[in-house]
Design a protein around this motif. Sequence first.
Motif, PDB file in Angstrom:
ATOM      1  N   ASP A  32      -8.923   7.870  -0.799  1.00  0.00           N
ATOM      2  CA  ASP A  32      -8.356   6.230  -0.571  1.00  0.00           C
ATOM      3  C   ASP A  32      -8.792   5.792  -1.966  1.00  0.00           C
ATOM      4  N   ASP A  33      -8.027   5.310  -2.764  1.00  0.00           N
ATOM      5  CA  ASP A  33      -8.072   4.798  -3.868  1.00  0.00           C
ATOM      6  C   ASP A  33      -7.527   3.227  -3.989  1.00  0.00           C
ATOM      7  N   GLY A  34      -7.698   2.589  -2.895  1.00  0.00           N
ATOM      8  CA  GLY A  34      -7.423   1.151  -2.769  1.00  0.00           C
ATOM      9  C   GLY A  34      -6.010   0.886  -2.114  1.00  0.00           C
ATOM     10  N   ASP A  35      -5.136   0.658  -3.208  1.00  0.00           N
ATOM     11  CA  ASP A  35      -3.630   0.609  -2.629  1.00  0.00           C
ATOM     12  C   ASP A  35      -2.916   1.810  -2.986  1.00  0.00           C
TER      13      ASP A  35
ATOM     14  N   ARG B  39     -10.143   1.322   8.532  1.00  0.00           N
ATOM     15  CA  ARG B  39     -10.047   0.351   7.386  1.00  0.00           C
ATOM     16  C   ARG B  39      -9.663  -0.797   7.638  1.00  0.00           C
TER      17      ARG B  39
ATOM     18  N   ARG C 286       0.924  -1.227  -0.072  1.00  0.00           N
ATOM     19  CA  ARG C 286      -0.014  -0.070   0.040  1.00  0.00           C
ATOM     20  C   ARG C 286       0.875   1.235  -0.216  1.00  0.00           C
TER      21      ARG C 286
END
Length: 315
Positions: free
Chosen positions: A148-151, A171, A99
């Motif tokens: 927050d775009d995932g990784d 999260r 991440r």
Amino acid sequence: MQSSIHRLVVLALDGVYPFELGIAHRVFDEMPDRYEVVTCTPDGRPVRSSSDFRVAPDHGPEALERADTVVIPPFDLRLLNDGLPATATALARIRPGARLVSLCTGAFLLGAAGLLDGRPATTHWALADTFRRMFPRVTVDPDVLFIDDGDVLTSAGAVAGVDLCLHLVRRDHGSELANSIARRCVIPPWREGGQAQYIEQPVPAAGTSGTAATREWALAHLDRPLTLADLAAHAGMSSRTFARRFTDEAGVSPGRWVVQQRVHQARRLLETTDLSVERIAHDVGFGSAVSLRQHLNALIGVAPLAYRRAFRTTA
């Protein structure tokens, strides 16, 4: 046991900002059984900070190879002119699936590395236009505290990095733990609004301000409809003049401000009372539990009952 611990590596570049450099340690060190935080530099050597001291971490770029999350604080952006060869080599050591998290202008490093192409991102509002010109393939949103775009996650300036780190805890492990960490750090678990409210605004000229009293009145009457016409009438202004002055003073439109205050009051009642969601919705002016649920979910991404379970104040 060790395999369950999430390893965060903070990558410090030359000119690193001390406050943001310490955010990950301050938040995640509260949970040593869940997170390990280490700091490294691109070549293992000390770097200067933006203040009057140098930073000498115990780790070099090899730390990145075992990182589950890499955190990049802001740094001296003049380094971008040199191409950052050592940093590019260090970034190549990050394992696939790790991440990536940038704080403030740390997003410029991710942008320069092409890691934000085709993604949404944010950075400090004062440099958003510069960022947009330098990295046209990135969708920049200067109005939010973090994305927050995932990784890949990016935050706005300074304290927004704390907001993002608390979001990561939320999260990873839920709101209850994030709220506990926030209380120990003496900070709010969630800040309403985005960084648009902090963008420099001209101070209203003397004699032109006049919405403060109406805001105070509105807070005492949130159960009413509170239309723009109602607010303007209380202030003794036309709707157009009131909306302009209100936005100048509060940083948001009257309608958005009212919704924010209703959500804020609803959260307080969910935390401190046993009132039903329907009753709370009525008392804060949303009219129905469905409306409250929609607004609460839109602003903080959680339903009323889930919020109450996570944040309910106990004796």
